[in-house]
Design an enzyme around this catalytic site. Structure first.
Site, PDB file in Angstrom:
ATOM      1  N   GLU A   2       3.028  -6.118   7.090  1.00 31.52           N
ATOM      2  CA  GLU A   2       2.144  -5.110   7.705  1.00 31.52           C
ATOM      3  C   GLU A   2       2.292  -5.026   9.222  1.00 31.52           C
ATOM      4  O   GLU A   2       2.130  -3.969   9.813  1.00 31.52           O
ATOM      5  CB  GLU A   2       0.677  -5.406   7.360  1.00 31.52           C
ATOM      6  CG  GLU A   2       0.291  -5.163   5.912  1.00 31.52           C
ATOM      7  CD  GLU A   2       0.501  -6.358   4.996  1.00 31.52           C
ATOM      8  OE1 GLU A   2       1.257  -7.283   5.351  1.00 31.52           O
ATOM      9  OE2 GLU A   2      -0.107  -6.357   3.905  1.00 31.52           O
ATOM     10  N   GLU A  45      -0.412  -9.413  -2.054  1.00 27.61           N
ATOM     11  CA  GLU A  45      -1.851  -9.731  -2.141  1.00 27.61           C
ATOM     12  C   GLU A  45      -2.358  -9.603  -3.578  1.00 27.61           C
ATOM     13  O   GLU A  45      -3.136 -10.427  -4.051  1.00 27.61           O
ATOM     14  CB  GLU A  45      -2.634  -8.815  -1.191  1.00 27.61           C
ATOM     15  CG  GLU A  45      -2.329  -9.153   0.265  1.00 27.61           C
ATOM     16  CD  GLU A  45      -2.858  -8.128   1.251  1.00 27.61           C
ATOM     17  OE1 GLU A  45      -2.671  -6.914   1.015  1.00 27.61           O
ATOM     18  OE2 GLU A  45      -3.461  -8.545   2.263  1.00 27.61           O
ATOM     19  N   ALA A  76       0.844  -1.186   0.000  1.00 26.04           N
ATOM     20  CA  ALA A  76       0.000   0.000   0.000  1.00 26.04           C
ATOM     21  C   ALA A  76       0.882   1.239   0.000  1.00 26.04           C
ATOM     22  O   ALA A  76       1.989   1.217   0.541  1.00 26.04           O
ATOM     23  CB  ALA A  76      -0.869  -0.009   1.239  1.00 26.04           C
ATOM     24  N   GLY A  93       0.294  -5.264   0.155  1.00 24.34           N
ATOM     25  CA  GLY A  93      -0.716  -5.241  -0.904  1.00 24.34           C
ATOM     26  C   GLY A  93      -0.167  -5.748  -2.237  1.00 24.34           C
ATOM     27  O   GLY A  93      -0.910  -6.265  -3.070  1.00 24.34           O
TER      28      GLY A  93
HETATM   29  N1  CO8 Z   1       4.515   3.338   0.109  1.00 22.16           N
HETATM   30  C1  CO8 Z   1       4.988   4.589  -0.188  1.00 22.16           C
HETATM   31  N2  CO8 Z   1       6.299   4.857  -0.329  1.00 22.16           N
HETATM   32  C2  CO8 Z   1       7.162   3.850  -0.132  1.00 22.16           C
HETATM   33  C3  CO8 Z   1       6.743   2.538   0.177  1.00 22.16           C
HETATM   34  C4  CO8 Z   1       5.337   2.309   0.291  1.00 22.16           C
HETATM   35  N3  CO8 Z   1       4.845   1.092   0.572  1.00 22.16           N
HETATM   36  N4  CO8 Z   1       7.820   1.755   0.319  1.00 22.16           N
HETATM   37  C5  CO8 Z   1       8.882   2.557   0.095  1.00 22.16           C
HETATM   38  N5  CO8 Z   1       8.488   3.811  -0.177  1.00 22.16           N
HETATM   39  C6  CO8 Z   1       9.322   4.983  -0.498  1.00 22.16           C
HETATM   40  C7  CO8 Z   1      10.322   5.296   0.601  1.00 22.16           C
HETATM   41  O1  CO8 Z   1       9.730   6.104   1.589  1.00 22.16           O
HETATM   42  C8  CO8 Z   1      11.383   6.027  -0.184  1.00 22.16           C
HETATM   43  O2  CO8 Z   1      10.926   7.336  -0.458  1.00 22.16           O
HETATM   44  P1  CO8 Z   1      11.902   8.607  -0.274  1.00 22.16           P
HETATM   45  O3  CO8 Z   1      12.950   8.407  -1.328  1.00 22.16           O
HETATM   46  O4  CO8 Z   1      10.981   9.762  -0.533  1.00 22.16           O
HETATM   47  O5  CO8 Z   1      12.438   8.527   1.106  1.00 22.16           O
HETATM   48  C9  CO8 Z   1      11.416   5.303  -1.513  1.00 22.16           C
HETATM   49  O6  CO8 Z   1      10.119   4.670  -1.620  1.00 22.16           O
HETATM   50  C10 CO8 Z   1      12.465   4.215  -1.598  1.00 22.16           C
HETATM   51  O7  CO8 Z   1      12.300   3.340  -0.497  1.00 22.16           O
HETATM   52  P2  CO8 Z   1      13.541   2.753   0.329  1.00 22.16           P
HETATM   53  O8  CO8 Z   1      14.624   3.736   0.418  1.00 22.16           O
HETATM   54  O9  CO8 Z   1      13.006   2.181   1.601  1.00 22.16           O
HETATM   55  O10 CO8 Z   1      13.987   1.572  -0.673  1.00 22.16           O
HETATM   56  P3  CO8 Z   1      14.828   0.280  -0.300  1.00 22.16           P
HETATM   57  O11 CO8 Z   1      15.210  -0.320  -1.613  1.00 22.16           O
HETATM   58  O12 CO8 Z   1      15.878   0.601   0.696  1.00 22.16           O
HETATM   59  O13 CO8 Z   1      13.782  -0.715   0.448  1.00 22.16           O
HETATM   60  C11 CO8 Z   1      11.680  -1.874   0.757  1.00 22.16           C
HETATM   61  C12 CO8 Z   1      12.717  -1.288  -0.230  1.00 22.16           C
HETATM   62  C13 CO8 Z   1      12.288  -3.053   1.515  1.00 22.16           C
HETATM   63  C14 CO8 Z   1      10.501  -2.335  -0.081  1.00 22.16           C
HETATM   64  C15 CO8 Z   1      11.279  -0.792   1.786  1.00 22.16           C
HETATM   65  O14 CO8 Z   1      10.984   0.400   1.081  1.00 22.16           O
HETATM   66  C16 CO8 Z   1      10.072  -1.154   2.597  1.00 22.16           C
HETATM   67  O15 CO8 Z   1      10.179  -1.941   3.532  1.00 22.16           O
HETATM   68  N6  CO8 Z   1       8.891  -0.564   2.272  1.00 22.16           N
HETATM   69  C17 CO8 Z   1       7.663  -0.768   2.990  1.00 22.16           C
HETATM   70  C18 CO8 Z   1       7.065  -2.104   2.636  1.00 22.16           C
HETATM   71  C19 CO8 Z   1       5.818  -2.345   3.415  1.00 22.16           C
HETATM   72  O16 CO8 Z   1       5.758  -2.225   4.621  1.00 22.16           O
HETATM   73  N7  CO8 Z   1       4.757  -2.744   2.707  1.00 22.16           N
HETATM   74  C20 CO8 Z   1       3.507  -3.061   3.300  1.00 22.16           C
HETATM   75  C21 CO8 Z   1       2.631  -1.874   3.231  1.00 22.16           C
HETATM   76  S1  CO8 Z   1       1.118  -2.126   4.153  1.00 22.16           S
HETATM   77  C22 CO8 Z   1       0.111  -2.870   3.071  1.00 22.16           C
HETATM   78  O17 CO8 Z   1       0.466  -3.189   1.968  1.00 22.16           O
HETATM   79  C23 CO8 Z   1      -1.280  -3.100   3.553  1.00 22.16           C
HETATM   80  C24 CO8 Z   1      -2.079  -3.807   2.489  1.00 22.16           C
HETATM   81  C25 CO8 Z   1      -3.478  -3.376   2.589  1.00 22.16           C
HETATM   82  C26 CO8 Z   1      -4.135  -3.407   1.248  1.00 22.16           C
HETATM   83  C27 CO8 Z   1      -3.681  -2.325   0.327  1.00 22.16           C
HETATM   84  C28 CO8 Z   1      -4.641  -1.179   0.327  1.00 22.16           C
HETATM   85  C29 CO8 Z   1      -4.240  -0.110  -0.688  1.00 22.16           C
END
Ligand code: CO8
Length: 272
Positions: free
Chosen positions: A146, A126, A79, A123
């Protein structure tokens, strides 16, 4: 209330078509998640654009297989947390946060493959599991993280992952938030096949073209029959399969398939 949040309340979400690239080739409809952030954060407007692109191919009678892919870095990392951080209990429930778009993708009748390179998290995992088949490159990483950000999976993760890999492995993934490698995902059945990075694109294309070259109504019936196994008891599923099997006899392609077999030639599907 901030304007974007107001949009949620009004159910007035802007469809982000510019983040979805789609094209067709050899009967395959390709839908690429192409957000400017290569992690493809899934916002409400993005998922609606994905829904629209996949539904368009589902309606197109020249398409026999749809492939959903992402960037080299991620299928989708979940998400859009920058959107989610603004939401509260009433806005998610009143806006039907994970209903618009999300509930439509499993209704696609055409076989749909998720082609995963890089992250498929939250997501994103999913969304991949809503597809019929997951094909991955060896660098793919799956997970439901999550729990680490104050939530639990919300778009079917606890249900589809459990049905796919069993309770113990699903619990491990959902409770630790740890990622599952492509090879582990293949070993436990979440992924149908993993290919080396340099072979992945060609292999994905070949599988998609093979599915697209089947009789379209037969492929849809086969998909429907397998999906019944997800929804019901074995007895009911076998009954449903039998009735779908009988219905294949009403197709011109059934006659063609039988004739081609007797004449030792390839069938020329009429898609009727
Ligand atoms: N949403 C928005 N921005 C994101 C997300 C995200 N999920 N993930 C990363 N970003 C952004 C970061 O903030 C960063 O932005 P900025 O350059 O402005 O600081 C940029 O993307 C690059 O991210 P990273 O520097 O963290 O990149 P890495 O290569 O170091 O790491 C990862 C990649 C491992 C994927 C890491 O970014 C991460 O852990 N992200 C979060 C993943 C996460 O927790 N996902 C679950 C989200 S919750 C969810 O999906 C609930 C589902 C519900 C249904 C969906 C409804 C819409």
């Amino acid at each position: 209330i901030e304007k974007s949040l107001m949009g949620f309340f009004m159910n007035n979400i802007v469809v982000k078509t510019e983040w979805v690239k789609s094209w067709s080739e050899n009967g395959v409809g390709w839908v690429q998640l192409n957000h400017e952030n290569k992690l493809n954060p899934l916002s409400a407007g993005f998922i609606l654009a994905i829904k629209e692109a996949t539904e368009k191919f589902d309606r197109d009678t020249s398409i026999g297989c749809i492939v959903l892919t992402g960037s080299d870095k991620a299928f989708a990392a979940g998400a859009d947390l920058k959107e989610m951080v603004k939401l509260n209990y009433s806005s998610v429930s009143e806006s039907r946060y994970i209903e618009n778009g999300w509930l439509d993708i499993p209704k696609i009748q055409t076989p749909i493959i998720a082609g995963v390179k890089g992250y498929a998290l939250g997501g994103g995992c999913e969304l991949a599991m809503m597809c019929d088949i997951i094909i991955a490159s060896e660098n793919a990483k799956f997970g439901q993280p999550e729990i680490n950000i104050g939530a639990i999976p919300g778009a079917g993760g606890t249900q589809r992952l459990t049905r796919s890999i069993g309770k113990s492995k699903a619990m491990l993934a959902v409770l630790t938030g740890d990622m599952i490698s492509a090879n582990d995902a293949e070993n436990c059945g979440l992924v149908a096949k993993v290919f080396k990075d340099n072979e992945y694109e060609i292999a994905l294309k070949e599988i998609a073209i093979k599915i697209a070259s089947q009789s379209k109504p037969l492929a849809k019936l086969a998909k429907q029959a397998v999906n019944v196994a997800y929804e019901t008891t074995l007895e009911e599923g076998v009954r449903s399969e039998r009735s779908l099997f009988y219905s294949t006899f009403a197709l011109e392609d059934h006659v063609e398939g039988m004739e081609a077999f007797s004449e030792k030639r390839k069938p020329n599907w009429k898609n009727k």
